[in-house]
Design a protein around this motif. Structure first.
Motif, PDB file in Angstrom:
ATOM      1  N   UNK A  92       0.817  -1.218   0.000  1.00 14.82           N
ATOM      2  CA  UNK A  92       0.000   0.000   0.000  1.00 14.82           C
ATOM      3  C   UNK A  92       0.846   1.262   0.000  1.00 14.82           C
ATOM      4  N   UNK A  93       2.158   1.117   0.133  1.00 13.94           N
ATOM      5  CA  UNK A  93       3.087   2.250   0.206  1.00 13.94           C
ATOM      6  C   UNK A  93       2.670   3.245   1.285  1.00 13.94           C
ATOM      7  N   UNK A  94       2.602   2.703   2.514  1.00 15.70           N
ATOM      8  CA  UNK A  94       2.279   3.560   3.644  1.00 15.70           C
ATOM      9  C   UNK A  94       2.929   3.010   4.899  1.00 15.70           C
ATOM     10  N   UNK A  95       3.048   3.861   5.904  1.00 11.85           N
ATOM     11  CA  UNK A  95       3.539   3.429   7.210  1.00 11.85           C
ATOM     12  C   UNK A  95       2.440   3.655   8.235  1.00 11.85           C
ATOM     13  N   UNK A  96       2.359   2.734   9.192  1.00  8.28           N
ATOM     14  CA  UNK A  96       1.356   2.819  10.245  1.00  8.28           C
ATOM     15  C   UNK A  96       2.007   3.349  11.517  1.00  8.28           C
ATOM     16  N   UNK A  97       1.427   4.390  12.095  1.00 12.25           N
ATOM     17  CA  UNK A  97       1.944   4.996  13.316  1.00 12.25           C
ATOM     18  C   UNK A  97       1.324   4.317  14.533  1.00 12.25           C
ATOM     19  N   UNK A  98       2.013   4.456  15.670  1.00 13.56           N
ATOM     20  CA  UNK A  98       1.582   3.739  16.869  1.00 13.56           C
ATOM     21  C   UNK A  98       0.201   4.154  17.357  1.00 13.56           C
ATOM     22  N   UNK A  99      -0.229   5.357  17.050  1.00 13.28           N
ATOM     23  CA  UNK A  99      -1.524   5.827  17.544  1.00 13.28           C
ATOM     24  C   UNK A  99      -2.639   5.623  16.522  1.00 13.28           C
ATOM     25  N   UNK A 100      -2.347   4.870  15.476  1.00 14.29           N
ATOM     26  CA  UNK A 100      -3.399   4.520  14.532  1.00 14.29           C
ATOM     27  C   UNK A 100      -3.385   5.262  13.217  1.00 14.29           C
ATOM     28  N   UNK A 101      -2.612   6.308  13.095  1.00 12.93           N
ATOM     29  CA  UNK A 101      -2.559   7.049  11.843  1.00 12.93           C
ATOM     30  C   UNK A 101      -1.705   6.350  10.801  1.00 12.93           C
ATOM     31  N   UNK A 102      -1.827   6.777   9.553  1.00 14.15           N
ATOM     32  CA  UNK A 102      -0.996   6.247   8.474  1.00 14.15           C
ATOM     33  C   UNK A 102      -0.437   7.401   7.656  1.00 14.15           C
ATOM     34  N   UNK A 103       0.694   7.151   7.037  1.00 16.54           N
ATOM     35  CA  UNK A 103       1.322   8.117   6.137  1.00 16.54           C
ATOM     36  C   UNK A 103       1.639   7.412   4.828  1.00 16.54           C
ATOM     37  N   UNK A 104       1.150   7.945   3.731  1.00 17.23           N
ATOM     38  CA  UNK A 104       1.460   7.384   2.425  1.00 17.23           C
ATOM     39  C   UNK A 104       2.816   7.917   1.948  1.00 17.23           C
ATOM     40  N   UNK A 105       3.494   7.116   1.143  1.00 15.75           N
ATOM     41  CA  UNK A 105       4.786   7.554   0.614  1.00 15.75           C
ATOM     42  C   UNK A 105       4.973   7.108  -0.825  1.00 15.75           C
ATOM     43  N   UNK A 106       5.697   7.918  -1.570  1.00 15.68           N
ATOM     44  CA  UNK A 106       6.237   7.505  -2.869  1.00 15.68           C
ATOM     45  C   UNK A 106       7.660   7.008  -2.700  1.00 15.68           C
ATOM     46  N   UNK A 107       8.349   7.581  -1.716  1.00 15.29           N
ATOM     47  CA  UNK A 107       9.698   7.126  -1.348  1.00 15.29           C
ATOM     48  C   UNK A 107       9.789   7.189   0.170  1.00 15.29           C
ATOM     49  N   UNK A 108      10.493   6.223   0.738  1.00 11.70           N
ATOM     50  CA  UNK A 108      10.628   6.107   2.190  1.00 11.70           C
ATOM     51  C   UNK A 108      12.110   5.983   2.524  1.00 11.70           C
ATOM     52  N   UNK A 109      12.571   6.746   3.510  1.00 13.60           N
ATOM     53  CA  UNK A 109      13.972   6.679   3.947  1.00 13.60           C
ATOM     54  C   UNK A 109      13.998   6.232   5.399  1.00 13.60           C
TER      55      UNK A 109
END
Length: 415
Positions: A92-109
């Motif tokens: 899905x090209x996203x990261x899940x945060x500990x409090x339930x939110x998500x962040x989409x990415x095209x590139x991740x470092x």
């Protein structure tokens, strides 16, 4: 994979590598969304002063920050601090945060850094026993750094010896325990180890090498002593554990990225997923001057890999890859290291250690591969270039202090 059209870049981590990547992306013309997620409450900051000037109270916290808060605001960098990333969803090209939110990415470092290696010993959970890795660690330690108190340091690597120097300068009674038969055994030669052992002993530090630590004892939940396997009791008001670090690779491993003593990357800091990069302590990279891969724990490495990742995302030319370099400040001694000395077959001393200004060169088959320079910037600077050029040098030439390093380097360049 071409990522020049990326509109959202996410960085995980708030150390040197992440700060450099953010700066390089913006200065390189990237105008898309940029989000940095860090699990500490502070702005991205540098770690080397923690065991030196900052611990002594000679360095304000604000000076640790790479950039002030206003810089991130002005450059439209979203900071999400005091927050852990729980999962990377590559599909899905996203990261899940500990409090339930998500962040989409095209590139991740991934700049997830490292953590102190835990000491598996009875009593290690007592109060007064510390690691030294973060701002919070120093804040816990500093109130106990009082003249006359007894400090036991377990581990005689750079962190342990730097902390020992600071503690002695602050008037503490310091004992350093090292399981190996010499200090700095993992990173330098017996010549340099002997020099630093002598220096610390001259400053009043008790150094016990070949020491088999067993457990801690305490009273009312606070450490009172470190116990050796032979029954020796070392009274302690506080303890610092510095037995190495472990790369934080769990997020990457759970996401299915290749792990090899760190998150495996190519020369552009790209992982086995072409949209994901890794930089800093957490990453294993090609060591182009040595023909192998490895993980480097240094400011230089974090800066360089941050630049490499940013350039690859921007489609810019690959930045120059320097030879590895490091430094350590202890008392009035500045140790500057260029290269990696593993596998050397000859060590050449230039200058007299008694003067506290000298260098040790490491050769393999006549080729210079590393140098340790104590209060000797010319030897350090010249050696960086000589190592990168693969220069072959006679030991007698290096040892001859009547010839400047500048002239030695010039002669090698025309050879």
């Amino acid at each position: 994979m071409d990522l020049k059209d990326a509109t959202q870049i996410v960085l995980i981590g708030g150390g040197q590598a992440a700060a450099q990547a953010v700066q390089s992306l913006r200065s390189g013309g990237y105008e898309g969304g940029l989000t940095l997620v860090g699990d500490e409450p502070a702005l991205p900051y540098q770690r080397p002063p923690l065991s030196k000037a900052y611990m002594k109270g000679e360095f304000a916290e604000e000076r640790l920050y790479f950039k002030p808060a206003a810089w991130y605001e002005d450059n439209k960098v979203e900071l999400i601090l005091s927050t852990r990333v729980e999962q990377i969803d590559r599909t899905a090209q996203c990261v899940h945060l500990e409090h339930g939110g998500t962040l989409n990415y095209d590139a991740l470092i991934l700049c997830t850094g490292s953590r102190p290696r835990a000491l598996p010993a009875r009593g290690a959970d007592l109060g007064g026993i510390h690691d030294l890795r973060t701002l919070a660690d120093v804040e816990r330690i500093r109130p106990s750094m009082v003249a006359g108190r007894r400090m036991v340091i377990i581990g005689a690597g750079y962190i342990g010896l730097e902390a020992a120097a600071v503690a002695r300068q602050m008037g503490l009674d310091v004992t350093v325990l090292e399981m190996a038969d010499r200090v700095l055994a993992r990173v330098t030669s017996p010549i340099m180890s002997a020099f630093y052992e002598n220096e610390h002993r001259a400053q009043g530090v008790t150094i016990l090498t070949g020491a088999r630590f067993d457990h801690f004892t305490g009273k009312d939940g606070h450490v009172t002593a470190a116990m050796l396997a032979d029954g020796t009791e070392l009274p302690a008001d506080l303890v610092l554990v510095g037995i190495g670090i472990l790369p934080n690779v769990e997020l990457a491993k759970d996401a299915g990225l290749t792990i090899d003593n760190g998150i495996a990357t190519d020369r552009d800091a790209r992982t086995s997923d072409p949209r994901i990069f890794a930089a800093g302590d957490c990453a294993s990279r090609p060591l182009v001057h040595y023909g192998r891969a490895g993980r480097l724990e240094s400011v230089h490495n974090a800066i360089e890999q941050g630049k490499l990742a940013a350039a690859a995302i921007l489609g810019a030319p690959r930045p120059a890859e320097d030879c590895p370099w490091f430094w350590s400040d202890q008392y009035d001694l500045k140790l500057q290291i260029a290269g990696l000395n593993q596998g050397y077959d000859e060590a050449v001393v230039r200058g007299d250690p008694e003067t506290r200004k000298f260098a040790v060169f490491y050769l393999r088959n006549g080729t210079l591969i590393a140098v340790d320079a104590v209060n000797s910037p010319p030897e350090f600077l010249a050696s960086k270039k000589l190592i990168m050029s693969g220069a072959k040098l006679a030991s007698g030439v290096l040892a001859d202090t009547s010839t400047s390093m500048k002239d030695i380097a010039a002669a090698a360049a025309t050879a």
